[in-house]
Design an enzyme around this catalytic site. Structure first.
Site, PDB file in Angstrom:
ATOM      1  N   GLU A 106       0.839  -1.205   0.000  1.00 11.66           N
ATOM      2  CA  GLU A 106       0.000   0.000   0.000  1.00 11.66           C
ATOM      3  C   GLU A 106       0.872   1.252   0.000  1.00 11.66           C
ATOM      4  O   GLU A 106       1.872   1.321   0.723  1.00 11.66           O
ATOM      5  CB  GLU A 106      -0.897  -0.042   1.230  1.00 11.66           C
ATOM      6  CG  GLU A 106      -2.247   0.566   1.020  1.00 11.66           C
ATOM      7  CD  GLU A 106      -3.121  -0.222   0.048  1.00 11.66           C
ATOM      8  OE1 GLU A 106      -3.036   0.057  -1.172  1.00 11.66           O
ATOM      9  OE2 GLU A 106      -3.882  -1.093   0.488  1.00 11.66           O
ATOM     10  N   HIS A 107       0.489   2.198  -0.862  1.00 10.56           N
ATOM     11  CA  HIS A 107       1.250   3.447  -1.047  1.00 10.56           C
ATOM     12  C   HIS A 107       2.668   3.147  -1.541  1.00 10.56           C
ATOM     13  O   HIS A 107       3.599   3.907  -1.257  1.00 10.56           O
ATOM     14  CB  HIS A 107       1.273   4.293   0.236  1.00 10.56           C
ATOM     15  CG  HIS A 107      -0.041   4.974   0.496  1.00 10.56           C
ATOM     16  ND1 HIS A 107      -0.384   6.178  -0.066  1.00 10.56           N
ATOM     17  CD2 HIS A 107      -1.115   4.582   1.217  1.00 10.56           C
ATOM     18  CE1 HIS A 107      -1.603   6.516   0.323  1.00 10.56           C
ATOM     19  NE2 HIS A 107      -2.068   5.562   1.090  1.00 10.56           N
ATOM     20  N   THR A 108       2.816   2.058  -2.236  1.00  8.70           N
ATOM     21  CA  THR A 108       4.114   1.724  -2.816  1.00  8.70           C
ATOM     22  C   THR A 108       4.140   1.988  -4.319  1.00  8.70           C
ATOM     23  O   THR A 108       5.221   2.124  -4.888  1.00  8.70           O
ATOM     24  CB  THR A 108       4.450   0.238  -2.582  1.00  8.70           C
ATOM     25  OG1 THR A 108       3.301  -0.528  -2.929  1.00  8.70           O
ATOM     26  CG2 THR A 108       4.814  -0.044  -1.141  1.00  8.70           C
ATOM     27  N   GLY A 117     -12.718   2.841  -1.000  1.00  9.97           N
ATOM     28  CA  GLY A 117     -11.340   2.427  -1.263  1.00  9.97           C
ATOM     29  C   GLY A 117     -11.284   1.261  -2.234  1.00  9.97           C
ATOM     30  O   GLY A 117     -10.318   0.503  -2.266  1.00  9.97           O
ATOM     31  N   ASP A 163      -4.580   1.048  -9.388  1.00  9.40           N
ATOM     32  CA  ASP A 163      -6.027   0.840  -9.532  1.00  9.40           C
ATOM     33  C   ASP A 163      -6.410   0.628 -10.992  1.00  9.40           C
ATOM     34  O   ASP A 163      -7.175  -0.279 -11.331  1.00  9.40           O
ATOM     35  CB  ASP A 163      -6.796   2.056  -8.981  1.00  9.40           C
ATOM     36  CG  ASP A 163      -6.412   2.376  -7.553  1.00  9.40           C
ATOM     37  OD1 ASP A 163      -5.721   1.555  -6.920  1.00  9.40           O
ATOM     38  OD2 ASP A 163      -6.801   3.462  -7.067  1.00  9.40           O
TER      39      ASP A 163
HETATM   40  C1  GLA Z   1      -5.101   4.881  -4.144  1.00  9.30           C
HETATM   41  C2  GLA Z   1      -4.313   5.216  -5.399  1.00  9.30           C
HETATM   42  C3  GLA Z   1      -3.359   4.095  -5.765  1.00  9.30           C
HETATM   43  C4  GLA Z   1      -2.487   3.698  -4.571  1.00  9.30           C
HETATM   44  C5  GLA Z   1      -3.347   3.492  -3.317  1.00  9.30           C
HETATM   45  C6  GLA Z   1      -2.509   3.277  -2.089  1.00  9.30           C
HETATM   46  O1  GLA Z   1      -5.948   3.791  -4.359  1.00  9.30           O
HETATM   47  O2  GLA Z   1      -5.197   5.445  -6.474  1.00  9.30           O
HETATM   48  O3  GLA Z   1      -2.562   4.463  -6.852  1.00  9.30           O
HETATM   49  O4  GLA Z   1      -1.473   4.621  -4.359  1.00  9.30           O
HETATM   50  O5  GLA Z   1      -4.211   4.585  -3.075  1.00  9.30           O
HETATM   51  O6  GLA Z   1      -1.778   2.107  -2.193  1.00  9.30           O
END
Ligand code: GLA
Length: 369
Positions: free
Chosen positions: A17-19, A107, A155
């Site tokens: 996540e957030h990578t 999310g 995503d």
């Molecule tokens: C959102 C962003 C993704 C990703 C996530 C965190 O979903 O759209 O690109 O950065 O947050 O992992």
């Protein structure tokens, strides 16, 4: 072909996540909830948009003249068209209607699903010959330029490249990817939806990105070849970023560097079919997201706390950008409807909010219906 109907799914992310915007690894999968778009050609240059679920409509006089709309839902469509026409001339305008059963703000990437359905559908309808990777890039840029969120590629990639019953290990540096079968015998994935999305989600997301870049810039002073947190190690971070002088930047970078390594190791757990080890890493990810990366919130923390000591739960964490939305949980079959009810009751007692849960099934990415 004069018209087409396409479907593009939302996504879960098991770990990583957030990578993505730090050139690390992610492990997403496409899910059963999806955006569906129907598109038909027009004989003029107009674009007629309909959001079936709101309901709402917008007419754009010419696809040669696109700008950000006050209607947020429309920007997910217009943003994609603006990207496409930079490289691929459209022969005419079109009518487009969109509907979706992906809960908004949960999310699960409801906006990326719309962007991908639009990109995929226009490409098919007008036979533009754009490959899926480029469609994902266009959908991502639409989010940057028309929705104002500097998101990574995860995503949009998952919505287009998803494969039934598989998770995708994506290397966001090289864009190489591998499908792993997700063998969940005796287990299932369940999401608990806090039902809230705190206002600061988009602005804080963009701030996190900047903080990571600041960390990279500090490391580059000594190690000029480091171009992202993917190239960094904890040793280099300790050497270059003083945790007293830059406590926030230090913590953000530390979380990301650890999460990139954790995601690689979690894939080994998956290959060994060791879901217990995998689940422990999910709890560690949550700790990091909550305490170092600071993208959780009391509601998400409570949902993880409520399952942490439950023997039927092997792993749980907040998922996606944060500040609301869902937790993702890997649970044993012994996790019954009664357990779900108890968690919802306990959440209600503390927060006064009745929450939803979703059982996840992993499905294919975007398709023509
Ligand atoms: C959102 C962003 C993704 C990703 C996530 C965190 O979903 O759209 O690109 O950065 O947050 O992992």
């Amino acid at each position: 072909m004069q018209s087409i109907i396409v479907k593009a799914p939302g996504r879960i992310n098991l770990i990583g996540e957030h990578t993505d915007y730090n050139n690390g690894f992610v492990l997403p999968a496409a899910i059963q909830q999806a955006a569906i778009v129907s598109i038909s050609k027009r004989t003029d240059n107009q674009i007629h948009l309909t959001a079936v679920d709101i309901p709402d409509e917008l007419i754009i006089e010419s696809f040669h003249n696109l700008s950000v709309s006050e209607k947020q839902w429309a920007n997910y469509v217009i943003g994609v068209v603006a990207q496409i026409i930079q490289k691929f001339p459209l022969p005419s305008g079109f009518n487009l209607a969109v509907t979706s059963d992906i809960p908004i703000g949960a999310g699960l990437s409801s906006s990326a699903a719309i962007e991908c359905a639009v990109a995929f559908g226009i490409n098919e309808l007008f036979s533009l010959g754009i490959d899926k990777m480029e469609l994902a890039n266009m959908a991502q840029k639409a989010e940057h330029e028309f929705a104002g969120v500097q998101c990574g590629i995860m995503d949009q990639f998952a919505s287009l490249f998803g494969k039934k019953d598989h998770v995708i290990l994506l290397d966001c540096q090289t864009m190489e990817y591998h499908y792993f079968p997700l063998l969940l015998e005796g287990y299932q994935i369940i999401l608990f939806d806090t039902g809230i999305k705190h206002e600061l989600a988009s602005s804080e997301y963009n701030i996190r990105r900047k903080e990571c870049e600041q960390g990279v810039a500090l490391m580059q002073l000594k190690y000029p070849t480091i171009s992202s947190l993917r190239d960094a190690t904890i040793e280099i971070l300790d050497e270059c970023v003083d945790s007293k002088e830059h406590p926030i930047v230090y913590n953000r970078c530390r979380y990301v560097i650890e999460e990139i390594v954790r995601t690689k190791n979690a894939c080994v757990d998956l290959q060994n079919n060791d879901l217990v080890a995998f689940g422990n890493k999910m709890f560690d990810t949550h700790e990091g997201l909550s305490n170092m990366y600071d993208v959780s919130c009391p509601e998400l923390d409570l949902l993880v706390d409520l399952v942490k000591n439950n023997d039927s739960v092997v792993g749980a964490r907040m998922m996606g950008g944060g500040f609301g939305g869902c937790t993702i949980n890997i649970v044993k079959s012994a996790f019954t409807a009664q357990t779900i009810h108890e968690i919802k009751m306990a959440f209600y007692e503390k927060m006064g909010i009745t929450i939803n849960h979703y059982l996840v099934s992993i499905e294919d990415g975007a398709i023509v219906l």
